[in-house]
Design an enzyme around this catalytic site. Structure first.
Site, PDB file in Angstrom:
ATOM      1  CG  ASP A  89      43.824 -12.539  55.891  1.00 16.79           C
ATOM      2  OD1 ASP A  89      43.378 -12.047  56.941  1.00 16.79           O
ATOM      3  OD2 ASP A  89      44.855 -12.127  55.336  1.00 16.79           O
ATOM      4  CD  GLU A 152      47.735  -8.847  59.353  1.00 17.77           C
ATOM      5  OE1 GLU A 152      48.549  -8.048  59.856  1.00 17.77           O
ATOM      6  OE2 GLU A 152      48.068  -9.990  58.972  1.00 17.77           O
TER       7      GLU A 152
HETATM    8 ZN    ZN Z   1      50.399 -13.241  59.806  1.00 17.89          ZN
HETATM    9 ZN    ZN Z   2      48.111 -11.825  61.869  1.00 17.99          ZN
END
Ligand code: ZN
Ligand code: ZN
Length: 466
Positions: A89, A152
């Site tokens: 992501d 994340e």
């Molecule tokens: Zn980042």
């Molecule tokens: Zn990262």
């Protein structure tokens, strides 16, 4: 057997770039508006995960998609499991790009695209590292999993979900930060200091006070609106205040209503000294005047206990660990409204030797005279893998061998996937001489860094699973 890792990477350079470009072309920004149970963080992250796993499958690895939130590509045999934790992501593109952020381009030996350095490039480097070990048929006694997350940049629900359903790796690293290594990450907790909303009784009656956007950022902007019986004096003092402080701002008077806007400097919340907190500067200025009720106490607390207190000394919380460094405090969000009351969000990054409970209790005791209530957020504990752990030693040795530079342990206030494993660290892929463009417009990864990192990862992973 002496393996020329650099040569092995060079031989796969074109394939590596082609696979990386495939992943970079996918707009994998989290999109909650389009989220469904099948796509928990939206279509882009899921598509990028599937594309990454498809590359592993094409190359003959065992792959697994875990709830469209995370997945892995596995190699090797043995009971012990090494984890290499990356993510596909990306943060939103923002403005200011010279090229299409989702059409990667190789220019001046740099790969420009959103996610090139955070974290699609380093993740692909780690994947090719595993592939090289497999291609060479090197004997291994452990398994390694390239574990790919899709959330994340927000709430980490990808890895939370993954680790609820899959085996916890015994040790490993996340290729999502800096070389030589990050083997310590401070704990992270926020305290919310809450005031009631009484504003009557002074020469000035507060209508609203607001500063900051996020707990993990130093507020760049602050605004106060209030009714005043001493507007003229405040206006006079304000310009003197601007001359004597590193902030800019405006003051408007309309009838008896004063509006002050102050501009400081934003910074990451783990580095409060790197910014100029517009909220604390403005509250400290207003503390010179008579504000009624809780509003006056709100400004006094900020002026006396928060302003320029990057290590929370006046709250009695300062603590420095010889290895992990000092506790830092960022006052990230301020709100005050007469009906609702006031809040100050204090975000702490703390080393070992401090606990979140201790921070809460001490703060409560220190601020009891203000009649406030304190509430604690969910947090993260400090994480530290000792420098003499074989994992840390091996990773630093390999780094030194490939770069000729000294490898030293280091702690940061931020958080990487490394902290999810008891013996987990962050390792690359930015080198000391790299330009860090993560989360910025025109994000790029130097081609040479990509190739150097791949060779280091291959050597290091092999050393750890052989
Ligand atoms: Zn980042
Ligand atoms: Zn990262």
């Amino acid at each position: 057997m002496e393996i020329n890792w650099k040569k092995e990477v060079e031989a796969r350079k074109e394939a590596l770039l082609e696979d990386l470009f495939t992943i970079l072309r996918i707009d994998s920004v989290r999109d909650d508006a389009k989220a469904t149970p099948e796509m928990p963080v939206g279509p882009g992250p899921k598509e990028a995960l599937e594309a990454f796993l498809a590359i592993g499958k094409r190359d003959g690895f065992v792959t697994k998609n875990v709830g469209n939130l995370a997945g892995h590509i596995e190699y090797g045999e043995g009971d012990e499991l090494m984890g290499v934790l990356g993510h596909v992501d990306v943060v939103p593109t923002g403005t200011g790009w010279d090229t299409d952020p989702f059409e990667p381009i190789l220019k001046d030996d740099r790969i420009y695209a959103r996610g090139s350095s955070d974290d699609k490039g380093p993740s692909m480097a780690a994947y090719y590292a595993i592939k090289i070990i497999r291609d060479l048929g090197l004997p291994v006694s452990k398994r390694v999993r390239m574990i790919i997350g899709t959330d994340e940049e927000s709430g980490w629900q990808c890895m939370t979900h993954y680790l609820q359903h899959e085996e916890m790796p015994d040790f490993g690293f996340s290729p999502d930060a800096d070389f030589p290594i990050i083997n310590g990450e401070k704990g992270n907790i926020s305290l919310y200091v809450r005031f009631r909303g009484d504003v009557a009784g002074g020469k000035n009656e507060l209508i609203s006070f607001d500063a900051g956007l996020r707990e993990n950022m130093v507020p760049q902007d602050a605004t106060a609106i209030f009714k005043s019986q001493e507007a003229e004096q405040i206006e006079k003092d304000f310009f003197e205040f601007l001359e004597n402080n590193p902030v800019t701002g405006t003051l408007d008077v309309e009838g008896d209503q004063v509006t002050i806007q102050l501009v400081g400097k934003a910074s990451h919340g783990m580095n409060p000294a790197g910014g100029r907190n517009a909220g604390t500067y403005l509250a400290t200025f207003l503390n010179n005047y008579s504000f009624g009720g809780d509003a006056g106490e709100y400004f006094r607390l900020i002026a006396e206990y928060i302003h320029l207190e990057h290590t929370a000394e006046k709250l009695g919380l300062s603590h420095t660990d010889p290895v992990m460094g000092e506790l830092t405090m960022n006052a990230g969000v301020f709100t005050f409204a007469p009906e609702v009351g006031g809040t100050i969000a204090l975000n702490f990054r703390y080393p070992v030797g401090v606990t979140a409970e201790g921070l809460e209790i001490k703060t409560e005791a220190m601020l009891s005279e203000f009649g406030v209530t304190i509430e604690k957020s969910a947090g993260k504990l400090p994480h530290y893998v000792p420098a003499d752990d074989p994992l840390v030693k091996t990773l630093l040795d390999v780094y030194e061998k490939h770069t000729g530079l000294k490898g030293k342990e280091r702690s940061i206030g931020g958080g990487t996937y490394g902290r999810l494993m008891e013996r987990g660290v962050a390792y690359g892929a930015l080198f000391p001489d790299s330009i860090d463009t993560m989360h910025q417009a025109n994000e790029f990864l130097a081609l040479d860094d990509l190739l150097r990192a791949t060779a280091i990862y291959a050597d290091a992973i092999y050393e750890l699973i052989k």
